[in-house]
Write a protein that holds these residues in place. Structure first.
Motif, PDB file in Angstrom:
ATOM      1  N   LYS A   1      43.415  39.038  38.157  1.00 39.37           N
ATOM      2  CA  LYS A   1      44.375  38.786  37.084  1.00 39.37           C
ATOM      3  C   LYS A   1      43.748  38.939  35.696  1.00 39.37           C
ATOM      4  O   LYS A   1      44.381  38.640  34.693  1.00 39.37           O
ATOM      5  CB  LYS A   1      44.948  37.374  37.228  1.00 39.37           C
ATOM      6  N   GLY A   2      42.487  39.345  35.637  1.00 42.54           N
ATOM      7  CA  GLY A   2      41.836  39.563  34.358  1.00 42.54           C
ATOM      8  C   GLY A   2      41.115  38.363  33.782  1.00 42.54           C
ATOM      9  O   GLY A   2      40.653  38.412  32.635  1.00 42.54           O
TER      10      GLY A   2
ATOM     11  N   ARG B   1      44.994  30.438  30.105  1.00 40.17           N
ATOM     12  CA  ARG B   1      45.217  31.700  30.819  1.00 40.17           C
ATOM     13  C   ARG B   1      44.897  31.546  32.298  1.00 40.17           C
ATOM     14  O   ARG B   1      45.626  32.053  33.162  1.00 40.17           O
ATOM     15  CB  ARG B   1      44.345  32.803  30.221  1.00 40.17           C
TER      16      ARG B   1
END
Length: 317
Positions: free
Chosen positions: A78-79, A130
């Motif tokens: 997902k980065g 995040r």
């Protein structure tokens, strides 16, 4: 991180070759931490140097570990900058060394920032938010193994080793947290996979920029607010007194909320979760201090630090 199990170069070489990571060139045990056996390992592949971390898990079982390793794989996809576990030719990322579960993950570039300023805290807050969002669709479920149930089991074990005043504080705070966990406000807190141990030494910076989170082996499904509180208690306090540093704390919270705004229940219970996070690490450090395991390079942390943090959090109410 410490060395409980000595791993030979031949054993490391065989594992690295099986994973297609190249030929072992350097290997050194890692000091610090108290849970697993860890080595920095370097290899040569295609004429280039590659750096990894080899971990043997001393407490976690083969059944528990897929949650952590596949969470790291999920977040990396997902980065989120976390170490990705290396797979063999069958796609397996959980391996075996000397009969113990083991994994090899990428070594993040940079270094830990042990004297963070508001800028470092702001970067941690944004990346933590995040990470929480990226983990919401992770399908595996495992409770926080160092959560409230573990506190209830462990406090009676450490009580004989502390003063009467400390024992009273442990009992009273544990009673408070047990009561809190049964309230509607607590039940309303958003939940999902959390890191649960995101201290300064588990975050890397390279050139002043956050380059990754690592050491996910205390992760579990719990409230996002608890994860935030763990960070605030380590990144945003005055070390000597245990009191909050308002500038750093606000920097972390502001950037977190820029990505994932807190709910009303989270705002209400943030002070209580700071107490919970302080209690969790005071208990675990008492346990490791008075009931240590033998290990090469083992350095248990001073438990009195989180006693100070807990007292400061209570007094701040």
């Amino acid at each position: 991180m410490a060395v409980f199990t000595e791993v030979s170069r031949d054993e490391a070489t065989a594992l690295l070759r099986r994973l297609g990571l190249g030929t072992l060139t350097d290997m050194a045990g890692i000091t610090g931490g108290i849970e697993n056996t860890n080595y920095f390992v370097s290899t040569e592949r295609d004429g280039q140097r590659h750096d990894y971390v080899l971990t043997l898990f001393e407490r976690l079982s083969f059944e528990q570990l897929p949650f952590y390793l596949y969470l790291m794989k999920h977040l990396a996809a997902k980065g989120i900058p976390v170490p990705a576990p290396a797979a063999d030719d069958r796609g397996e990322i959980l391996h075996r060394v000397q009969g113990k579960p083991a994994a090899v993950v990428d070594r993040l570039r940079g270094h830990s920032e042990l004297a963070p300023d508001a800028s470092h805290c702001a970067q941690v807050g944004a990346m933590l938010a995040r990470m929480h969002l990226a983990g919401q669709d992770y399908e595996r479920v495992q409770p926080n193994l160092r959560g409230l149930a573990w506190w209830n089991e462990t406090v009676p074990v450490v009580l004989p080793h502390v003063s009467a005043e400390q024992a009273n504080l442990l009992r009273s705070e544990l009673a408070y947290q047990n009561h809190l966990a049964q309230t509607p406000a607590y039940e309303a807190l958003p939940r999902g996979p959390i890191h649960a141990d995101l201290f300064r030494d588990n975050v890397m910076f390279d050139g002043g920029q956050l380059s990754g989170f690592f050491d996910f082996y205390f992760a579990g499904c719990d409230t996002f607010l608890f994860d935030i509180a763990v960070c605030l208690n380590d990144w945003c306090i005055d070390w000597a007194s245990g009191c909050a540093d308002a500038q750093r704390e606000q920097a972390l919270l502001n950037t977190y909320e820029g990505v994932r705004p807190l709910t009303a229940a989270e705002r209400q219970l943030l002070p209580a979760m700071k107490r919970a996070a302080a209690l969790r690490f005071w208990i675990s450090r008492l346990w490791d201090w008075y009931l240590p395991r033998e290990a090469s390079m083992l350095k248990p942390h001073d438990p009195t630090h989180f006693e100070r943090v807990l007292r400061a959090r209570i007094q701040a109410l």
